[in-house]
Design an enzyme around this catalytic site. Structure first.
Site, PDB file in Angstrom:
ATOM      1  N   TYR A  92      57.681  33.766  42.168  1.00 25.88           N
ATOM      2  CA  TYR A  92      57.420  34.639  43.315  1.00 25.88           C
ATOM      3  C   TYR A  92      58.490  35.722  43.316  1.00 25.88           C
ATOM      4  O   TYR A  92      59.656  35.449  42.993  1.00 25.88           O
ATOM      5  CB  TYR A  92      57.487  33.857  44.627  1.00 25.88           C
ATOM      6  CG  TYR A  92      56.114  33.643  45.202  1.00 25.88           C
ATOM      7  CD1 TYR A  92      55.329  34.735  45.568  1.00 25.88           C
ATOM      8  CD2 TYR A  92      55.588  32.375  45.372  1.00 25.88           C
ATOM      9  CE1 TYR A  92      54.053  34.550  46.077  1.00 25.88           C
ATOM     10  CE2 TYR A  92      54.312  32.189  45.885  1.00 25.88           C
ATOM     11  CZ  TYR A  92      53.549  33.286  46.233  1.00 25.88           C
ATOM     12  OH  TYR A  92      52.300  33.120  46.731  1.00 25.88           O
ATOM     13  N   ASP A 118      43.198  59.488  42.337  1.00 26.39           N
ATOM     14  CA  ASP A 118      42.976  58.169  41.732  1.00 26.39           C
ATOM     15  C   ASP A 118      42.558  58.438  40.279  1.00 26.39           C
ATOM     16  O   ASP A 118      41.430  58.840  40.005  1.00 26.39           O
ATOM     17  CB  ASP A 118      41.868  57.455  42.510  1.00 26.39           C
ATOM     18  CG  ASP A 118      41.526  56.096  41.913  1.00 26.39           C
ATOM     19  OD1 ASP A 118      41.944  55.822  40.774  1.00 26.39           O
ATOM     20  OD2 ASP A 118      40.818  55.330  42.580  1.00 26.39           O
ATOM     21  N   LYS A 150      42.033  50.520  31.891  1.00 24.66           N
ATOM     22  CA  LYS A 150      40.861  51.272  31.412  1.00 24.66           C
ATOM     23  C   LYS A 150      41.289  52.094  30.197  1.00 24.66           C
ATOM     24  O   LYS A 150      41.688  51.512  29.197  1.00 24.66           O
ATOM     25  CB  LYS A 150      40.289  52.117  32.546  1.00 24.66           C
ATOM     26  CG  LYS A 150      39.786  51.261  33.718  1.00 24.66           C
ATOM     27  CD  LYS A 150      39.091  52.085  34.779  1.00 24.66           C
ATOM     28  CE  LYS A 150      38.482  51.226  35.857  1.00 24.66           C
ATOM     29  NZ  LYS A 150      39.369  51.048  37.024  1.00 24.66           N
ATOM     30  N   THR A 171      44.526  52.339  37.655  1.00 24.26           N
ATOM     31  CA  THR A 171      44.529  51.004  37.073  1.00 24.26           C
ATOM     32  C   THR A 171      45.249  51.142  35.733  1.00 24.26           C
ATOM     33  O   THR A 171      45.477  52.247  35.243  1.00 24.26           O
ATOM     34  CB  THR A 171      43.105  50.465  36.842  1.00 24.26           C
ATOM     35  OG1 THR A 171      42.361  51.433  36.108  1.00 24.26           O
ATOM     36  CG2 THR A 171      42.415  50.159  38.147  1.00 24.26           C
ATOM     37  N   GLU A 230      58.470  38.665  45.871  1.00 28.60           N
ATOM     38  CA  GLU A 230      58.223  39.690  46.902  1.00 28.60           C
ATOM     39  C   GLU A 230      59.468  40.539  47.089  1.00 28.60           C
ATOM     40  O   GLU A 230      60.594  40.043  46.993  1.00 28.60           O
ATOM     41  CB  GLU A 230      57.819  39.023  48.218  1.00 28.60           C
ATOM     42  CG  GLU A 230      56.394  38.511  48.151  1.00 28.60           C
ATOM     43  CD  GLU A 230      55.984  37.751  49.394  1.00 28.60           C
ATOM     44  OE1 GLU A 230      56.612  37.944  50.443  1.00 28.60           O
ATOM     45  OE2 GLU A 230      55.030  36.976  49.301  1.00 28.60           O
ATOM     46  N   ARG A 257      45.004  44.022  33.065  1.00 29.49           N
ATOM     47  CA  ARG A 257      44.328  44.292  34.330  1.00 29.49           C
ATOM     48  C   ARG A 257      45.392  44.499  35.400  1.00 29.49           C
ATOM     49  O   ARG A 257      46.246  43.637  35.587  1.00 29.49           O
ATOM     50  CB  ARG A 257      43.463  43.092  34.758  1.00 29.49           C
ATOM     51  CG  ARG A 257      42.401  42.660  33.772  1.00 29.49           C
ATOM     52  CD  ARG A 257      41.351  43.716  33.651  1.00 29.49           C
ATOM     53  NE  ARG A 257      40.709  43.948  34.906  1.00 29.49           N
ATOM     54  CZ  ARG A 257      39.387  43.884  35.087  1.00 29.49           C
ATOM     55  NH1 ARG A 257      38.598  43.567  34.096  1.00 29.49           N
ATOM     56  NH2 ARG A 257      38.864  44.150  36.266  1.00 29.49           N
TER      57      ARG A 257
END
Ligand code: DSN
Length: 478
Positions: A64, A241, A273, A270, A66, A279
């Site tokens: 984790y 975007d 692509k 992203t 954060e 991903r």
């Protein structure tokens, strides 16, 4: 028998997985076999490198983290800090951005981070400021309702879905459509191109807080300098975007007015692509929005995925190599060769061609819906996806379009000659497919008729086309 490093790595991983749940190992092997055999023309997919894939399968997944680099809510994040800082550094260098936030898990997440950052920066609301400062639990019920009202009043202007815009740019099936009062700009019905005068007019009328540019099915470049001027003229924040074309920006195919980074206040993307990474998502911005962007987790994101950030660092390092620019320009050359091949054979293309990585075929000229065309192509070994065309009479489900893109096949090494052969295969399938009828004899938007012999023959030719271009040639599983 000895294997190269990639084969050894993937073989060993499968052996370890097989010992626990053999069906998962089998599915992973089957996925590689399927991908190797498919003529993949899905514009949003690609093949990440073995190094990128391998960077994800490790114990970073257990952490984790954060917070941000050097400022975590968990102890023991020193190695996560290393990979997150590396990914951000590569992203800044690659795109020439002042700030990069590499935690978003997807494009939707990246856009949500950007929307919240802009809202926090622009909306004068004590309740929103509290929410941004993670004091959302301190809000009274009245403040909470006021906040929801204030947010719902904010206006966003983005590209319409049927012109190629994206769901996350303020459309109802996505939370952005509930957060914002949205209006769309479309494309010119005659040319299929963005009409910047019309965008300016819509902006003057609507006075959006955010002007969004970016698309998932527009086959042309966007002039971001003009879009920024429009945003400035109405005091809007300009967001781009670039999920679909980030690889073309990284590879310096889109430069000057067509590179969003120098023109936009904030850019989202992203990473999987045309950029060919794992991903995931990413946000780029200037110093003025950086603090708000860095609050993405936990404002809208779950804990960052350190294994994916490691893979982002690897993929972004790959994209900084000179051969990535060559790859990016071949993506566009291939898309243009594919478009030319289709046009020569009589297909109708939205905007009449392409200057990016995708081509949008209007299949109504073949008497088909997008859904019928998509399935007939799939039966013939050609993987595409149906997509609406501007003012589509068949709506977003059946559609009248087929979207095809070249990032994946270009990664495999196919070139202009193979694109022409691909155009021939697509045309053959669409030309030989007819619309079917429902049980009552009425025309169906889903059923279709294609002689199985044609599908089989095209499938065989598609497989032959791929044979000289093996996928992951460095990986042999046995
Ligand atoms: N699903 C992606 C695409 O296919 O364009 C975008 O969300």
């Amino acid at each position: 028998m000895s294997h190269n490093a990639e084969s050894t790595a993937f073989r060993s991983a499968l052996e370890v997985i097989r010992a626990v749940e053999p069906r998962v190992a089998d599915a992973i092997s089957a996925e590689l076999a399927d991908q190797r055999e498919s003529l993949k023309l899905i514009a949003s997919e690609n093949y990440a490198s073995p190094a990128t894939l391998l960077a994800m399968g490790n114990w970073f997944s257990d952490k984790y983290a954060e917070g941000t680099v050097g400022r975590r809510f968990y102890a023991g994040c020193q190695n996560v800090d290393t990979v997150e800082a590396l990914a951000a550094e590569h992203a800044r260098e690659l795109f020439g951005a002042a700030h990069a936030y590499v935690q978003p898990h997807s494009g939707i997440d990246a856009n949500l981070v950007a929307f919240w950052a802009i809202l926090a920066d622009r909306v004068e609301s004590p309740a929103l400021k509290k929410a941004q400062k993670r004091q959302v639990n301190d809000l009274t019920e009245a403040e909470w309702f006021a906040l929801r009202r204030e947010l719902g009043d904010q206006r966003m202007l983005g590209m319409s879905l049927d012109a190629g815009g994206h769901l996350t740019h303020g459309f109802r099936p996505n939370i952005s459509g509930k957060m914002f009062d949205q209006r769309s700009y479309g494309t010119d019905p005659a040319t299929g191109l963005i009409d910047y005068d019309k965008v300016a007019e819509a902006a003057r009328e609507f006075r959006p807080l955010i002007l969004v540019a970016g698309y998932s099915a527009y086959p042309r470049k966007v002039n971001f300098r003009i879009m920024r001027e429009i945003a400035d003229s109405v005091g809007a924040t300009f967001m781009v975007d670039m999920a679909h074309f980030a690889g073309l920006v990284a590879g310096k195919v889109f430069t000057g007015d067509f590179d969003p980074v120098p023109h936009a206040h904030i850019v989202t993307t992203t990473t999987h692509k045309s950029l060919r990474g794992p991903r995931g998502g990413m946000v780029l911005c200037g110093p003025e929005l950086a603090d708000q962007v860095d609050r993405g987790c936990p404002m809208v994101l779950g804990g960052p995925l350190p294994h994916v950030m490691a893979a982002k660092a690897v993929a972004l390092a790959e994209a900084r190599r000179p051969d990535f620019a060559d790859y990016a320009s071949r993506i566009v050359d291939n898309a243009q060769a594919l478009a030319d091949g289709l046009l020569r054979r009589g297909a109708s293309l939205v905007t009449g061609g392409t200057d990016n990585h995708l081509v949008l075929i209007d299949v109504s000229g073949y008497g088909l819906t997008g859904r019928q065309a998509e399935q007939a192509l799939l039966d013939s070994g050609i993987v595409t996806n149906r997509n609406a065309v501007p003012q589509d009479p068949n709506g977003a489900w059946y559609t009248s379009g087929i979207r095809i893109g070249t990032p994946a096949l270009t990664t495999r090494g196919l070139g202009a000659a193979e694109m022409d052969a691909t155009a021939e295969l697509i045309h053959t399938v669409l030309d030989r497919t007819t619309a079917g009828t429902g049980p009552d004899g009425a025309a169906s938007k889903a059923k279709y008729v294609l002689d199985p012999a044609v599908a089989e023959s095209v499938g065989k030719q598609a497989a032959d086309l791929l044979t000289p271009f093996p996928l992951y040639p460095e990986v042999t599983l046995g």
